[in-house]
Write a protein that holds these residues in place. Structure first.
Motif: not given
Length: 109
Positions: A1-16
């Motif tokens: 099971m992947s622990t990476l977030k999907t693109w829908q779960e990521l915040p907008h913009g290049g936020v670190i």
């Protein structure tokens, strides 16, 4: 099971989201060329380390001829090296042109 977030779960913009997290990511798989160290010609000036944008030059502790401690170039970390060639271009031994301390070769996949 992947622990990476999907693109829908990521915040907008290049936020670190986590400082210092770049070390976790393999960027070396992007490479088509790679630097090869020729330690017998390296003067350990650390110019390659200074210019490397990915911190892919690995250093080790050592002693200079007078017995003082200093850093020496150990190897290239290909997990992070993108093969940009800055280390090869900025190497003062290479610029002199008699021998190469860093070669630049095609990376075979």
């Amino acid at each position: 099971m992947s622990t990476l977030k999907t693109w829908q779960e990521l915040p907008h913009g290049g936020v670190i989201l986590e400082a210092g997290s770049a070390a976790k990511y393999e960027t070396g798989s992007w490479r088509t060329w790679k630097p090869i160290t020729h330690r017998e010609h390296c003067i350990h000036c650390l110019a390659c380390w200074e210019y490397c944008p990915e911190d892919a030059i690995v250093l080790e502790d050592g002693q200079d001829p007078s017995g003082g401690t200093r850093k020496f170039v150990k190897e290239v970390n290909y997990f992070h090296c993108k093969g940009c060639g800055l280390c090869v271009r900025e190497c003062p031994v290479n610029k002199e042109g008699k021998v190469q301390a860093l070669g630049f070769v095609r990376d075979e996949v």
